[in-house]
Every structure is written in structure tokens, then in C-alpha cells.
Design an enzyme around this catalytic site. Structure first.
Site, short mmCIF file in Angstrom:
data_model
loop_
_atom_site.label_atom_id
_atom_site.label_comp_id
_atom_site.label_asym_id
_atom_site.label_seq_id
_atom_site.Cartn_x
_atom_site.Cartn_y
_atom_site.Cartn_z
N ASP A 211 0.84 -1.20 0.00
CA ASP A 211 0.00 0.00 0.00
C ASP A 211 0.88 1.27 0.00
O ASP A 211 1.97 1.26 0.60
CB ASP A 211 -0.86 -0.07 1.28
CG ASP A 211 -1.85 1.08 1.41
OD1 ASP A 211 -2.26 1.64 0.37
OD2 ASP A 211 -2.23 1.39 2.56
N GLU B 146 -3.01 6.75 -7.38
CA GLU B 146 -3.97 7.67 -6.75
C GLU B 146 -4.00 9.00 -7.48
O GLU B 146 -2.97 9.53 -7.88
CB GLU B 146 -3.61 7.87 -5.28
CG GLU B 146 -4.60 8.74 -4.50
CD GLU B 146 -4.40 8.62 -2.99
OE1 GLU B 146 -4.59 7.52 -2.44
OE2 GLU B 146 -4.04 9.62 -2.35
N GLY C 206 -9.26 5.07 3.36
CA GLY C 206 -9.89 5.69 4.52
C GLY C 206 -11.27 5.11 4.80
O GLY C 206 -12.22 5.83 5.10
N ASN D 90 -9.84 0.28 1.62
CA ASN D 90 -8.80 0.13 2.64
C ASN D 90 -9.36 0.42 4.03
O ASN D 90 -10.03 1.43 4.24
CB ASN D 90 -7.65 1.10 2.37
CG ASN D 90 -6.88 0.77 1.11
OD1 ASN D 90 -7.26 -0.13 0.36
ND2 ASN D 90 -5.80 1.48 0.89
ZN LIG Z 1 -4.45 5.46 1.68
#
Ligand SMILES: [Zn+2]
Length: 303
Positions: free
Chosen positions: A85, A147, A235, A256
Site C-alpha cells: 500500500d 492515486e 480511509g 482500505n
Molecule cells: Zn491510503
């Protein structure tokens, strides 16, 4: 049904197509791995087990190697895979990170998928770096998550007022940028900002109850329409169930979850400092509760 040989890319594609959530549990402390993987097997649920730099550097995950070893010795790979991650290009403190070395290390250690986080960079640079990681990782047959947009919360210092953030949509992933990003990078999964925020990892806030974030589902629909790849929600702890279920119908495939299972573990150890088993049991209870809440019990059979 998933067996040991089914690739995680294929599993995520099936989940995306069928609107089934794949939770991704962050390992903040090494002994959390066992209750996570045991509970997944017991509940016939497929999930990812993941670890990020803060888990290793600020909490008790020790090292990426230790997590890979512990996972390798305990997990039944029909019910989970291991994900690296958040390898940031620039971290939450504004420092440059040797991201390529960390990605290469993750691939060498056998992580099944990796995340490169160039979200603090201008779009062009995020595209260039993500493309480089995709080329490298696909060479190993492993998918990549990236992201776009600003999922706040990991930075030290106070968060801007949440209501204002949500109302203004500041930092949200731009749907047109997302379309271009996916096309130009070939990335497999995309982490989006649609109202979600990370749990705090520093100061007193890391021990406090996380604020209840909301999601802009219309915004998510626009992103999903243009990208058509599995989307990721960071989150996950503290987002009300209704939002999560709607999000899963509209492209969110991986979510996550860090804060709620980490706090379950740490709270138990605070009460009973020598009893790791009791803390592991609290993690198992919380994982079970989350599996039930998001209706993913038995997802392994549906994937
Ligand atoms: Zn994250």
C-alpha cells in the site's frame, strides 16, 4: 471460484463487474496478520492484506520483509493476497521518497500488487511515474494501484473543516483527469478522492475516534463512467454503511481499512499489556463485524 492460481487482477475484475467489495486490511502490527487471515477463511471472504510505510515506520509492522514472511507462513491464498500500500513519491511530511527502490523491493518480496502514490505531484509527473511503475510491475505480472486527487488525513496538523471540504469538493478526483490518467498510464486500479479521508497516523488524533466521512456518489459515477476500471476507496474506517454500499455499486471495488482494526488491537494491549492473544481476538472480532457490515461473508464463493 478463486483458487491459489487465480491472479489478483482477475479477482478484482470479477469483483468490479459483479459489484462485490474486496476489503483491504492494513497491518499496523505484525500479530494482526493471523486474526485477519484466519477470519477470512472462517467467513469464506476474499480480501487483501496490505501494509504501508506508516505501518512499518510509526506502528508495529516491523518491515515489509517481516510482513511478507508472516503472511506467507499463515495465509491461505484462496482467501487473500498481499498488497503493498502507498509507496509515495512525496510523503505526508513533504519528504521525497526513494519510491522505485521500495516498489522493486515489494515485487522482489512477492507482494501480489503494489500501489504508487504520486497524488502530491502535478498531473504530468504523476502520469510519468505511474507509467514507469506499471511497466515494471506488469513485467512481473502484478497489477498496480495509483492515486489521483487528495485523500487527506495522513498529514500532521489539523485537517481543514470536513463539511467545508465535502461541500466544496476540494481535492476531489477530477473525472476528465482520471480518464486521461488511466488511458496514459495503463494503471489497473485507481484510488479516488470523493469525500473519503485517511485515519490520522500521528499525534493524539491517531488514538481518537475517526470522523464519519461521507461520499459524493454522483461524483463517483462520473469517474466510473469515464475510467471503467476497479476503483479504490482509501480511509474506509468510519464511513457509514449506506455510502459504502452505493459506492460499491458504482465502481468502488477495494476499500482500505486501517484505523478501526489498529485501534481494536492497541486498545486491548493498553488494557492487558502482556496479552497479545487477547488483542488478536479483538482484531478478529472487528474484522468479522466489518465483513458482516459490508455483506461480504461468503464472497469467495461468488467471485
Ligand atoms: Zn491510503
Amino acid at each position: 471460484m478463486i483458487d491459489e492460481k487465480t491472479s489478483v487482477s482477475e479477482i478484482m475484475r470479477r469483483a468490479y463487474k459483479n459489484g462485490i467489495l474486496i476489503p483491504a486490511f492494513n497491518v499496523a502490527h505484525l500479530p494482526m496478520i493471523k486474526p485477519i487471515v484466519d477470519t477470512l477463511k472462517e467467513m469464506r471472504t476474499f480480501a487483501l492484506v496490505e501494509v504501508a510505510r506508516p505501518d512499518v515506520e510509526r506502528f508495529g509492522a516491523k518491515s515489509f520483509q517481516s510482513v511478507a514472511d508472516e503472511y506467507g507462513s499463515l495465509a491461505d491464498r484462496r482467501f487473500s493476497r498481499l498488497h503493498l500500500d502507498h509507496i509515495p513519491v512525496i510523503d505526508e511530511d513533504g519528504k521525497k521518497v526513494d519510491w522505485i527502490a521500495l516498489i522493486k523491493m515489494g515485487l522482489a518480496l512477492g507482494y501480489d500488487s503494489v500501489m504508487i502514490d504520486g497524488s502530491r505531484l502535478p498531473l504530468e509527473e504523476n502520469v510519468a511515474i505511474t507509467r514507469e511503475v506499471v511497466e515494471l510491475s506488469h513485467g512481473y505480472g502484478r497489477p498496480v494501484e495509483a492515486e489521483l486527487g487528495a485523500v487527506l488525513g495522513h498529514e500532521a496538523g489539523p485537517l481543514p473543516p470536513y463539511e467545508e471540504l465535502f461541500r466544496s469538493g476540494r481535492g476531489f478526483t477530477d473525472p476528465e483527469d482520471a480518464e486521461r490518467f488511466v488511458r496514459e498510464t495503463g494503471v489497473d486500479w485507481l484510488s479516488v478522492a470523493i469525500g473519503n479521508i485517511h485515519g490520522a497516523i500521528s499525534g493524539v488524533a491517531k488514538d481518537k475516534k475517526k470522523i464519519s466521512a461521507r461520499l459524493n456518489i454522483d461524483h463517483l459515477k462520473r469517474i466510473n463512467r469515464l475510467t471503467k476500471i476497479p476503483l479504490v476507496l482509501h480511509g474506509g474506517s468510519g464511513i457509514p454503511k449506506g455510502y459504502v454500499m452505493e459506492a460499491v455499486k458504482n465502481g468502488i471495488t477495494k476499500m482500505n481499512i486501517g484505523t478501526s482494526i489498529r485501534q481494536a488491537y492497541e486498545r486491548s494491549l493498553l488494557e492487558k499489556p502482556d496479552d497479545v492473544e487477547a488483542a488478536q481476538e479483538e482484531v478478529a472480532v472487528e474484522v468479522k463485524r466489518l465483513i458482516e457490515e459490508y455483506e461480504v461473508e461468503g464472497s469467495w464463493e461468488r467471485l
